[in-house]
Design a protein around this motif. Structure first.
Motif, PDB file in Angstrom:
ATOM      1  N   SER A   1      31.187  10.568 -27.718  1.00 40.59           N
ATOM      2  CA  SER A   1      31.224   9.184 -28.186  1.00 40.59           C
ATOM      3  C   SER A   1      30.962   9.071 -29.675  1.00 40.59           C
ATOM      4  CB  SER A   1      30.190   8.351 -27.424  1.00 40.59           C
ATOM      5  OG  SER A   1      28.904   8.809 -27.724  1.00 40.59           O
ATOM      6  N   ARG A   2      30.763  10.185 -30.369  1.00 36.49           N
ATOM      7  CA  ARG A   2      30.528  10.120 -31.800  1.00 36.49           C
ATOM      8  C   ARG A   2      31.840  10.130 -32.570  1.00 36.49           C
ATOM      9  NH1 ARG A   2      26.854  15.309 -31.932  1.00 36.49           N
ATOM     10  NH2 ARG A   2      28.594  15.906 -30.624  1.00 36.49           N
TER      11      ARG A   2
ATOM     12  N   HIS B   1      37.798   0.855 -33.621  1.00 40.18           N
ATOM     13  CA  HIS B   1      38.449   0.750 -32.321  1.00 40.18           C
ATOM     14  C   HIS B   1      39.720  -0.092 -32.474  1.00 40.18           C
ATOM     15  CE1 HIS B   1      35.867  -2.985 -32.121  1.00 40.18           C
ATOM     16  NE2 HIS B   1      37.017  -3.482 -31.719  1.00 40.18           N
TER      17      HIS B   1
ATOM     18  N   SER C   1      29.858   5.377 -20.443  1.00 43.44           N
ATOM     19  CA  SER C   1      30.793   6.431 -20.821  1.00 43.44           C
ATOM     20  C   SER C   1      30.496   7.670 -19.982  1.00 43.44           C
ATOM     21  CB  SER C   1      30.662   6.749 -22.308  1.00 43.44           C
ATOM     22  OG  SER C   1      29.359   7.219 -22.613  1.00 43.44           O
TER      23      SER C   1
ATOM     24  N   SER D   1      26.363   8.456 -23.038  1.00 42.48           N
ATOM     25  CA  SER D   1      25.814   8.077 -24.344  1.00 42.48           C
ATOM     26  C   SER D   1      26.054   6.624 -24.712  1.00 42.48           C
ATOM     27  CB  SER D   1      26.411   8.969 -25.439  1.00 42.48           C
ATOM     28  OG  SER D   1      27.803   8.713 -25.586  1.00 42.48           O
ATOM     29  N   ARG D   2      27.010   5.974 -24.051  1.00 40.81           N
ATOM     30  CA  ARG D   2      27.375   4.599 -24.395  1.00 40.81           C
ATOM     31  C   ARG D   2      27.356   3.712 -23.164  1.00 40.81           C
ATOM     32  NH1 ARG D   2      27.821   2.649 -29.740  1.00 40.81           N
ATOM     33  NH2 ARG D   2      28.078   4.494 -31.022  1.00 40.81           N
TER      34      ARG D   2
ATOM     35  N   TYR E   1      28.900  -0.156 -22.025  1.00 42.80           N
ATOM     36  CA  TYR E   1      29.807  -1.241 -22.382  1.00 42.80           C
ATOM     37  C   TYR E   1      29.552  -2.420 -21.434  1.00 42.80           C
ATOM     38  CZ  TYR E   1      32.076   2.402 -25.069  1.00 42.80           C
ATOM     39  OH  TYR E   1      32.323   3.416 -25.959  1.00 42.80           O
TER      40      TYR E   1
ATOM     41  N   ALA F   1      29.105  -3.024 -27.146  1.00 43.28           N
ATOM     42  CA  ALA F   1      28.948  -1.573 -27.099  1.00 43.28           C
ATOM     43  C   ALA F   1      27.516  -1.241 -27.503  1.00 43.28           C
ATOM     44  CB  ALA F   1      29.941  -0.895 -28.034  1.00 43.28           C
TER      45      ALA F   1
ATOM     46  N   GLU G   1      24.241   1.776 -27.601  1.00 43.96           N
ATOM     47  CA  GLU G   1      23.788   3.158 -27.483  1.00 43.96           C
ATOM     48  C   GLU G   1      22.880   3.248 -26.263  1.00 43.96           C
ATOM     49  OE1 GLU G   1      21.821   3.932 -31.140  1.00 43.96           O
ATOM     50  OE2 GLU G   1      23.673   4.446 -32.210  1.00 43.96           O
TER      51      GLU G   1
ATOM     52  N   SER H   1      39.323   4.232 -28.688  1.00 45.15           N
ATOM     53  CA  SER H   1      38.101   4.552 -29.437  1.00 45.15           C
ATOM     54  C   SER H   1      37.078   3.418 -29.390  1.00 45.15           C
ATOM     55  CB  SER H   1      38.444   4.886 -30.895  1.00 45.15           C
ATOM     56  OG  SER H   1      39.364   5.936 -30.991  1.00 45.15           O
TER      57      SER H   1
ATOM     58  N   TRP I   1      34.029   3.344 -28.878  1.00 40.59           N
ATOM     59  CA  TRP I   1      32.713   3.661 -29.446  1.00 40.59           C
ATOM     60  C   TRP I   1      32.644   3.389 -30.949  1.00 40.59           C
ATOM     61  CZ3 TRP I   1      36.109   7.177 -27.330  1.00 40.59           C
ATOM     62  CH2 TRP I   1      36.771   8.030 -28.226  1.00 40.59           C
TER      63      TRP I   1
END
Length: 363
Positions: free
Chosen positions: A3-4, A19, A249, A253-254, A256, A267, A269, A312, A314
């Motif tokens: 996700s980075r 995004h 995700s 890590s994410r 939504y 979004a 963290e 994208s 993230w």
């Protein structure tokens, strides 16, 4: 899916830093939920007001088939081992089972008259599907292979969305009207605990990577984060109006969150719980899912009758254009001749005539 933001590998390498909405697919009336089969390159959308499930090709963004189910299908889940879809048909008091490849109806399972089934959960290890019955305040357990009811668990009024922690053998049913979670044993089918979470819990999701449970508090614009180990409420994460849908995700890590009242997805963290940005989607987003192959976010928009695909997700959105230096400042003094009389009028006099200008400008 990492996700980075990817790092450029050369001087000529161009990196996507925002995004991007890549498609808006018309799927039918009132799409409330979406499930994804990334390997088969398909998404499945429950269209509540069309009483149907629609399959969408993830690469071409074309609809593949439409299958009739019961009245008002709100959630849809995919049992990947058997390639079967399950919908809870709120106004038919049934769970409909479809073949995910063809859309053929395989079964229609009765969950009780007046039950109003509005939420589903899935335990692929135990091979069970759980249905939250809003009016009955119960949870119906269904054998995912035999497609038969195997038991009922008492919950509370407003029982709906169900999250499953397969590692510990626990289920969490969000009771919208009771403002609580019913914790139950997914094997023994008995209640274990009641967790008060405040009014309007709408969707519950497990993040096995962080070992957290997330609950969308639709009436307070919050997402509650709880420990799966202890059941303790850890914190409340601020989002936008009326959060009703959540997904994580694949790497955990994410997070939504679909903000139904704002037409956006927040979004966050997963580790810190901080909202990093918002994604503008269609009207009334109901739920979301991730395509694990491309990392794209799929959002079902109940108010727009569409499925939004976001590349994208993230990454933040494009930067807002710079404001003009004169924006927000008072107009300088000026004088203009009146076209009818020729008299020079000052800025104050013209300002007092603004209602005339605005009247005609509105047509």
């Amino acid at each position: 899916m990492d996700s980075r933001t990817p790092e450029p590998s050369g001087g000529a390498c161009r990196v996507q830093r925002t995004h991007r909405v890549v498609a808006e697919v018309a799927v039918g009336t009132g799409p409330e939920a979406v499930a994804v089969d990334a390997k088969a390159r398909r998404a499945y959308v429950a269209c509540s007001r069309a009483n149907a499930v629609v399959a969408v090709d993830l690469d071409s963004c074309a609809t593949l088939w439409r299958a009739d189910v019961g009245r008002e299908p709100i959630p849809v889940i995919l049992d990947l081992p058997a390639r079967r879809l399950f919908t809870a048909d709120a106004r038919s008091d049934t769970v409909t089972v479809l073949d995910a490849r063809s859309g053929e109806r395989l079964a229609r399972i009765d969950v009780g008259e007046g039950a109003y089934p509005a939420g589903l959960g899935h335990d692929p290890v135990l091979r069970r599907v759980f249905c939250g019955n809003t009016a009955a305040g119960t949870i119906t357990a269904i054998d995912a292979d035999r497609l038969t009811v195997v038991g009922t668990v008492p919950a509370e009024v407003g029982a709906g969305s169900i999250a499953v922690d397969s590692r510990r053998g626990r289920g969490y049913c969000a009771n919208f009207l009771a403002g609580s979670l019913t914790v139950f044993d997914t094997a023994a089918l008995r209640p274990l605990d009641r967790i008060a979470v405040g009014e309007g819990p709408c969707k519950a999701v497990v993040n096995p990577v962080t070992d957290h449970l997330y609950v969308a508090g639709s009436l307070h614009s919050k997402v509650l984060r709880l420990s799966l180990e202890t059941g303790e409420l850890l914190d409340e994460l601020a989002v936008e109006q009326a959060p009703v849908g959540i997904c994580c995700s694949p790497d955990g890590s994410r997070l939504y969150v679909c903000n139904r009242g704002a037409g956006t997805v927040s979004a966050l963290e997963a580790g810190s719980g901080l909202e990093t940005h918002r994604i503008l989607v269609g009207n009334g987003p109901g739920d979301c899912a991730i395509d694990a192959v491309t990392g794209r976010l799929l959002v079902s928009n109940a108010g727009s009758d569409t499925l939004t695909l976001v590349d994208s997700p993230w990454l933040p959105g494009p930067e807002a254009p710079a404001a003009h230096p004169a924006e927000g400042r008072a107009l300088p003094a000026f004088a203009l001749p009146d076209a009818r009389t020729g008299a020079v009028r000052t800025s104050r006099e013209w300002a007092e005539k603004k209602y005339v200008i605005n009247f005609f400008a509105s047509w």
